[in-house]
Design a protein around this motif. Structure first.
Motif, PDB file in Angstrom:
ATOM      1  N   ALA A   1     -24.276  67.180  25.463  1.00 33.74           N
ATOM      2  CA  ALA A   1     -24.664  67.403  24.076  1.00 33.74           C
ATOM      3  C   ALA A   1     -23.620  68.532  23.330  1.00 33.74           C
ATOM      4  O   ALA A   1     -23.392  68.325  22.126  1.00 33.74           O
ATOM      5  CB  ALA A   1     -26.119  68.165  23.920  1.00 33.74           C
ATOM      6  N   CYS A   2     -23.170  69.394  24.319  1.00 36.34           N
ATOM      7  CA  CYS A   2     -22.197  70.309  23.709  1.00 36.34           C
ATOM      8  C   CYS A   2     -20.745  70.080  24.214  1.00 36.34           C
ATOM      9  O   CYS A   2     -19.710  70.959  24.128  1.00 36.34           O
ATOM     10  CB  CYS A   2     -22.282  71.832  23.986  1.00 36.34           C
ATOM     11  SG  CYS A   2     -22.478  71.953  25.728  1.00 36.34           S
TER      12      CYS A   2
ATOM     13  N   PRO B   1     -17.429  68.440  19.258  1.00 31.94           N
ATOM     14  CA  PRO B   1     -17.761  68.465  17.992  1.00 31.94           C
ATOM     15  C   PRO B   1     -17.981  67.101  17.343  1.00 31.94           C
ATOM     16  O   PRO B   1     -18.398  67.011  16.392  1.00 31.94           O
ATOM     17  CB  PRO B   1     -16.716  69.172  17.015  1.00 31.94           C
ATOM     18  CG  PRO B   1     -15.465  69.325  18.018  1.00 31.94           C
ATOM     19  CD  PRO B   1     -15.910  69.085  19.371  1.00 31.94           C
TER      20      PRO B   1
ATOM     21  N   GLU C   1     -20.558  70.354  10.476  1.00 32.88           N
ATOM     22  CA  GLU C   1     -21.689  70.084  10.594  1.00 32.88           C
ATOM     23  C   GLU C   1     -21.951  68.480  10.451  1.00 32.88           C
ATOM     24  O   GLU C   1     -21.027  68.042   9.842  1.00 32.88           O
ATOM     25  CB  GLU C   1     -22.589  70.594   9.297  1.00 32.88           C
ATOM     26  CG  GLU C   1     -22.870  72.047   9.299  1.00 32.88           C
ATOM     27  CD  GLU C   1     -23.782  72.699  10.248  1.00 32.88           C
ATOM     28  OE1 GLU C   1     -24.577  71.744  10.854  1.00 32.88           O
ATOM     29  OE2 GLU C   1     -23.650  73.958  10.473  1.00 32.88           O
TER      30      GLU C   1
ATOM     31  N   ALA D   1     -31.883  68.751  23.967  1.00 32.68           N
ATOM     32  CA  ALA D   1     -30.418  69.088  24.286  1.00 32.68           C
ATOM     33  C   ALA D   1     -29.859  68.625  22.805  1.00 32.68           C
ATOM     34  O   ALA D   1     -29.140  69.409  22.481  1.00 32.68           O
ATOM     35  CB  ALA D   1     -29.996  68.047  25.245  1.00 32.68           C
ATOM     36  N   CYS D   2     -30.171  67.620  22.191  1.00 26.56           N
ATOM     37  CA  CYS D   2     -29.754  67.438  20.821  1.00 26.56           C
ATOM     38  C   CYS D   2     -30.008  68.292  19.670  1.00 26.56           C
ATOM     39  O   CYS D   2     -29.040  68.839  19.117  1.00 26.56           O
ATOM     40  CB  CYS D   2     -30.169  65.878  20.290  1.00 26.56           C
ATOM     41  SG  CYS D   2     -29.505  64.501  21.281  1.00 26.56           S
ATOM     42  N   GLN D   3     -31.360  68.901  19.797  1.00 32.97           N
ATOM     43  CA  GLN D   3     -31.637  69.745  18.707  1.00 32.97           C
ATOM     44  C   GLN D   3     -30.941  71.173  18.787  1.00 32.97           C
ATOM     45  O   GLN D   3     -30.580  71.896  17.951  1.00 32.97           O
ATOM     46  CB  GLN D   3     -33.238  69.953  18.497  1.00 32.97           C
ATOM     47  CG  GLN D   3     -34.089  68.622  18.014  1.00 32.97           C
ATOM     48  CD  GLN D   3     -33.575  68.311  16.573  1.00 32.97           C
ATOM     49  OE1 GLN D   3     -33.032  68.979  15.834  1.00 32.97           O
ATOM     50  NE2 GLN D   3     -34.083  67.186  16.174  1.00 32.97           N
ATOM     51  N   ALA D   4     -30.751  71.437  20.113  1.00 32.50           N
ATOM     52  CA  ALA D   4     -29.983  72.719  20.638  1.00 32.50           C
ATOM     53  C   ALA D   4     -28.947  72.687  19.930  1.00 32.50           C
ATOM     54  O   ALA D   4     -28.362  73.803  20.063  1.00 32.50           O
ATOM     55  CB  ALA D   4     -30.330  72.841  21.997  1.00 32.50           C
ATOM     56  N   ASN D   5     -28.049  71.604  19.878  1.00 36.16           N
ATOM     57  CA  ASN D   5     -26.781  71.475  19.520  1.00 36.16           C
ATOM     58  C   ASN D   5     -26.629  70.710  18.167  1.00 36.16           C
ATOM     59  O   ASN D   5     -25.429  70.380  17.967  1.00 36.16           O
ATOM     60  CB  ASN D   5     -25.981  70.714  20.760  1.00 36.16           C
ATOM     61  CG  ASN D   5     -26.080  71.318  21.848  1.00 36.16           C
ATOM     62  OD1 ASN D   5     -25.039  72.340  22.119  1.00 36.16           O
ATOM     63  ND2 ASN D   5     -26.857  71.476  22.628  1.00 36.16           N
TER      64      ASN D   5
ATOM     65  N   LEU E   1     -27.526  67.888  17.090  1.00 37.50           N
ATOM     66  CA  LEU E   1     -27.378  66.407  17.055  1.00 37.50           C
ATOM     67  C   LEU E   1     -28.772  65.749  16.859  1.00 37.50           C
ATOM     68  O   LEU E   1     -29.839  66.430  16.587  1.00 37.50           O
ATOM     69  CB  LEU E   1     -26.836  66.169  18.582  1.00 37.50           C
ATOM     70  CG  LEU E   1     -25.941  66.950  19.106  1.00 37.50           C
ATOM     71  CD1 LEU E   1     -25.405  66.405  20.435  1.00 37.50           C
ATOM     72  CD2 LEU E   1     -24.578  66.918  18.204  1.00 37.50           C
TER      73      LEU E   1
ATOM     74  N   ASP F   1     -27.531  68.445  28.980  1.00 29.82           N
ATOM     75  CA  ASP F   1     -27.193  69.585  28.117  1.00 29.82           C
ATOM     76  C   ASP F   1     -25.678  69.715  27.945  1.00 29.82           C
ATOM     77  O   ASP F   1     -25.072  70.040  26.756  1.00 29.82           O
ATOM     78  CB  ASP F   1     -27.898  70.814  28.743  1.00 29.82           C
ATOM     79  CG  ASP F   1     -29.306  70.878  28.800  1.00 29.82           C
ATOM     80  OD1 ASP F   1     -29.856  70.753  27.565  1.00 29.82           O
ATOM     81  OD2 ASP F   1     -29.966  70.721  29.765  1.00 29.82           O
TER      82      ASP F   1
END
Length: 351
Positions: free
Chosen positions: A170-171, A174, A21, A235-239, A241, A167
């Protein structure tokens, strides 16, 4: 694509394991410093007590004949100032991946001050392949230098290709910390007809329908960057970030800067770049929740301790969805309160 089981494995023997995290940090403003400028660098110790993130800029705005001095200046700045003592992040924006300076930027900085560096900002990221390259290289350099915590990567969206691949970026790793909007280069990449750095444009507007008998039709200026910020935030919030508004280039227009920052804040951005000292106060004000909002959010959480059911507050229904919204506001208020005693008192979080 890495298999899920291997996603969090270090990419080099001896490199630190990636974070599961992101570290919880207040990052309302990323304040840019030109490390080749001795006068500006001399003010960094004081600056570190006033901002959330200090970034040593090695890329745009640094002349080609000053690139090496900027890198040396950043290393000296990192050595001389105890950023961690003030709870201030230390970042650098390295040169572009296709430049002759990028490799030495990372080789020298990680070797000299890798344990003090929190984030590497990478310009003109166009796809996950760019992140994979920096990810692997950082792991090798961390292992060789004995760096004990992973250095994170922050991508700047400043090409049309980068936005199209947001997207996947963003992923990609880690190590990903977040992304920033880079409006100037992005405008050029898209073929947009503007020379402004961020902000709106008076010719980008909607106009009301004609009214019989009226000589004028009302119009409203629109936001050139709304679509891109929304894509970046999703994209950030889904991952997991963080998304950031980038530079606002008109230092003389504080009102427009504040509006642009506030729009980004409301849409989900965690902070913005500050290129001039006058913008620091704006970012501090904008990227902290309003005291009335915090008070109401706390009432929602108190009325629904476990986040279930529904209650009425001031004639408005509150349920699990508004409980989640309230949690976002209160959690941010707690972060801000930990660094700002005046706001802690205003939020009622100083006890």
């Amino acid at each position: 694509m890495k298999l899920p089981r291997r996603f969090f494995q270090p990419l080099a023997t001896g490199a630190p394991a990636p974070f599961r995290e992101l570290p919880v940090r207040l990052e309302r403003m990323i304040h840019f410093v030109p490390p080749h400028n001795d006068k500006v660098r001399a003010r960094v110790p004081e600056l570190a007590t006033q901002v959330d993130v200090v970034l040593g800029n090695l890329e745009d705005a640094v002349p080609a004949d000053q690139k090496l001095n900027a890198r040396k200046g950043f290393i000296a700045m990192a050595r001389d100032v105890d950023f961690a003592r003030h709870g201030t992040g230390l970042w650098t924006r390295v040169n572009a991946l296709n430049s002759p300076w990028l490799l030495d930027d990372l080789l020298e900085i990680v070797a000299e001050v890798g344990n003090k560096l929190d984030v590497v900002m990478v310009p003109k990221v166009e796809g996950p392949w760019d992140i994979h390259y920096v990810d692997q290289l950082l792991a090798q350099l961390e292992a060789r230098a004995g760096v004990t915590k992973p250095i994170l990567i922050h991508a700047i969206l400043e090409t049309a290709e980068g936005v199209a691949n947001v997207d996947a970026i963003a992923c990609a790793s880690p190590r990903m910390h977040g992304m920033s909007l880079g409006p100037a280069d992005l405008a050029a990449s898209r073929g947009m007809k503007t020379t402004r750095v961020g902000g709106g444009h008076p010719d980008y507007k909607v106009i009301a329908d004609p009214t019989p008998g009226a000589s004028e039709r009302s119009s409203v200026q629109q936001d050139l960057w709304h679509y891109t910020i929304a894509r970046m935030v999703d994209a950030c919030q889904a991952n997991g970030l963080k998304a950031f508004y980038g530079p606002f280039g008109d230092f003389s227009d504080a009102a427009a800067c504040e509006v642009q920052f506030r729009n980004a804040f409301l849409m989900g951005c965690a902070g913005a770049w500050t290129l001039h000292p006058s913008q620091v106060a704006i970012a501090k004000s904008v990227f902290a929740p309003d005291t009335a909002e915090v008070a109401f959010a706390r009432r929602i959480l108190e009325a629904m301790p476990d986040g279930t059911g529904a209650v009425m507050l001031d004639g408005k229904m509150q349920d699990d969805a508004t409980w989640k919204q309230a949690s976002v506001i209160v959690n941010l208020a707690k972060l801000v309160a930990a660094k700002d005693p005046d706001l802690a008192r205003a939020y009622g979080l100083d006890a």
